[in-house]
Write an enzyme that holds these catalytic residues in place. Structure first.
Site, PDB file in Angstrom:
ATOM      1  N   SER A 256       0.837  -1.195   0.000  1.00  0.00           N
ATOM      2  CA  SER A 256       0.000   0.000   0.000  1.00  0.00           C
ATOM      3  C   SER A 256       0.869   1.241   0.000  1.00  0.00           C
ATOM      4  CB  SER A 256      -0.907   0.004   1.221  1.00  0.00           C
ATOM      5  OG  SER A 256      -0.137   0.288   2.374  1.00  0.00           O
ATOM      6  N   LYS A 257       0.206   2.366  -0.089  1.00  0.00           N
ATOM      7  CA  LYS A 257       0.960   3.628  -0.189  1.00  0.00           C
ATOM      8  C   LYS A 257       1.977   3.824   0.923  1.00  0.00           C
ATOM      9  CE  LYS A 257      -3.190   3.134   0.175  1.00  0.00           C
ATOM     10  NZ  LYS A 257      -3.640   2.077  -0.443  1.00  0.00           N
TER      11      LYS A 257
END
Length: 519
Positions: A256-257
């Site tokens: 994820s980011k």
RNA sequence: GGCCCCUUAGUCUAGUGGUCAGGACGCAUGGUUCUCAGCCAUGAAUCAGGGGUUCGACUCCCCUAGGGGCUACCA
């Protein structure tokens, strides 16, 4: 592979964000399988979530796929025999299929409100039983249904799941799966806004688009039994499934980011090579053998096989990605490299350079090993390539060689060739320039260079070495301060080439001023 | 909670009953050299744990643990 003409695969992103690493790899595997088998690669946009779908996302995804070189045969922008390729434009198809199920008694309308459903969930949670819709609207009398419909009551369409029995399917990568029907509930097919849910739309679309192999992330594996039920209910032929392992971040949780870069756009912006990106992505979950791991897109098409896809999730490792990028960059032809770097320099405002370098005598490229490909013919296509600056750049790149691994390092590593305000390493300056004996030495070197008629590599080296001899010091005593004076740091390619490519005027100037500032 | 998936060095992986468990990134050391990169050589590091099955398990079975997914009118 027989039947290869009929193989049809698809990549079906939802336009609710950028094209991320995992999606790109899924797209890649689909693409590779299609190209490998001579099949068809379909791009379909799954925008049934009206709230989250955006035009920007849609465009971004297409841009990302194109950058990676994954061209599709049928898709929203080019049409095809089985269009439209955007789910929001396929409403009639879902409606007619939903109606068919309704007519055949395989689905039913449900008028339960979100509140009722919420209560049901809470209760299930408290009693620690499975969270399943209890199917109460199944028992509605036809008259009741008519009445509610007439009253304009919102409803969803649910699938009528058999109470017992089981579903099976085979996954190419993971083998056989069996699910008890009692684990499944009457899931929603059509939402109250009339749009199909994911599970319903994929099946309808994959069937109508004649998809033969569904290659997707394994987060869909648990949904597959529901979908198989739908295929059976419609009597649509079941495609083959291949579920890909997930891509994880360094802490082994879903990428994820917060792990940094998940967007393909990020890597494009950072000037990674798209072929390197593709190469790395291919290796995240697939391997050819225990030896080769550097592949061009073409080679991947040739070598790819679903059978060699791994079952375990893979951690995205930027170090390996950068190594692969460097390997691809290394293999580029000098002219290609120079063009790329030229563009980066332009973008960074380093070209045109802050100062002109007039190589004292035109450098005969033919005499410089590795620059054979830079000649009048190869430079013809673009007029700017004939410029002196391009030729000088080609020489610089040739001299820098493998030291330049990533295009994003260009400004930092080539700055001193183009600007006077290049980066300076304070520590290097203190230890090599800020010493009492240095100014005299560099000035002497500057004087010698100033009188040098031809500023060529060997002459430049000879001049420095003979000065060192006369001064009775090691050549290194001159070379190191000289490097710091000219480049601002202790790291550079062959210093004599640096001197030549910086030109006489600039070299002499920097040798004379470098110590003034720091002593 | 229920169901499902996954487990070879820090990371990506090869391996399918008998291998000194192979390769790559990264890391360390040495060589080449004006620095660095590169290149070459060398090295440290792995079968999650426990039970079985078997003459023999990394490989097959079971359990546990850890990680992940699904269980939405998201996809």
């Amino acid at each position: 592979m027989q039947d290869s003409q009929n193989i049809r695969v698809r990549f079906a992103p939802s336009p609710t964000g950028h094209l991320h690493v995992g999606g790109a790899r899924t797209a890649l595997y689909n693409f590779l399988y299609a190209r490998k088998t001579g099949g068809t690669f379909v791009l379909r946009i799954e925008d049934t979530d009206a709230q989250r779908s955006t035009r920007e996302s849609y465009e971004g995804i297409l841009r990302g796929l194109r950058w990676l070189g994954l061209d599709w045969d049928e898709g929203p922008d080019m049409g095809g025999e089985f269009g439209p390729y955007v789910q929001s434009a396929r409403s009639v198809l879902y409606h007619s299929d939903a109606q068919r199920l309704l007519d055949e008694g395989k689905a039913y309308r449900c008028f339960c409100t979100p509140e009722v459903l919420e209560a049901m969930k809470l209760e299930a949670k408290e009693r620690k039983t499975a969270l399943k819709y209890d199917g109460r609207c199944r028992r509605l009398k036809p008259d009741d249904v008519e009445e509610r419909l007439a009253g304009g009551m919102p409803f969803v369409v649910r699938f009528m799941m058999p109470a017992d029995g089981e579903v099976r399917f085979r996954d190419i990568i993971r083998g056989d799966f069996t699910t008890q029907n009692e684990e499944l509930d009457d899931f929603v097919l059509v939402k109250s806004d009339g749009r199909p849910t994911y599970n319903f739309a994929v099946v309808v679309d994959d069937a109508k688009m004649k998809i033969t192999h569904v290659i997707r992330g394994d987060d869909h594996i648990s949904n597959t039994p529901r979908q198989v039920h739908l295929y059976r209910a419609f009597d649509y032929p079941l495609p083959k499934f291949a579920h890909l392992p997930m891509i994880l971040g360094s802490d082994k949780t879903r990428l994820s980011k917060r792990h940094g870069a998940t967007s393909i756009d990020y890597y494009r912006d950072k000037l990674y090579l798209s072929e390197a990106m593709v190469n790395y992505l291919a290796l995240l979950g697939w391997s050819f053998d225990d030896k080769r791991e550097l592949f061009s897109l073409k080679a991947l098409i040739d070598k790819f096989s679903l059978k060699r896809i791994s079952r375990n999730p893979a951690v995205f490792d930027i170090d390996k990605m950068e190594w692969i990028n460097a390997e691809h960059f290394k293999r580029l032809d000098l002219v290609e490299k120079t063009k790329m770097v030229y563009e980066v320099l332009e973008r960074e405002g380093l070209i045109p350079p802050a100062f002109e370098v007039d190589l004292s005598r035109p450098v005969d490229l033919k005499l410089v090993p590795g620059t054979e490909s830079v000649n009048e013919e190869t430079l013809q296509p673009e007029e700017r390539l004939n410029s002196k600056e391009f030729q000088r750049l080609a020489l610089i790149i040739n001299v820098i060689g493998n030291r330049l691994k990533l295009l994003k390092d260009v400004p930092g590593k080539l700055g001193y060739f183009y600007r006077d305000d290049y980066e300076r390493d304070e520590h290097a300056i203190r230890s090599h320039l800020a010493r009492p004996e240095v100014p005299e030495r560099l000035n002497a070197l500057a004087d010698d260079y100033d009188t040098l008629q031809y500023f060529e590599r060997d002459a430049v080296e000879e001049t420095l070495r003979s000065l060192a001899d006369r001064m009775e010091i090691e050549a290194g005593e001159l070379i190191h301060p000289c490097r710091v004076a000219l480049t601002g740091g202790t790291v550079s390619p062959d210093i004599f080439w640096v001197i030549v490519l910086l030109g006489k005027a600039k070299t002499v100037e920097r040798l004379r001023t470098a110590t003034k500032v720091y002593n």
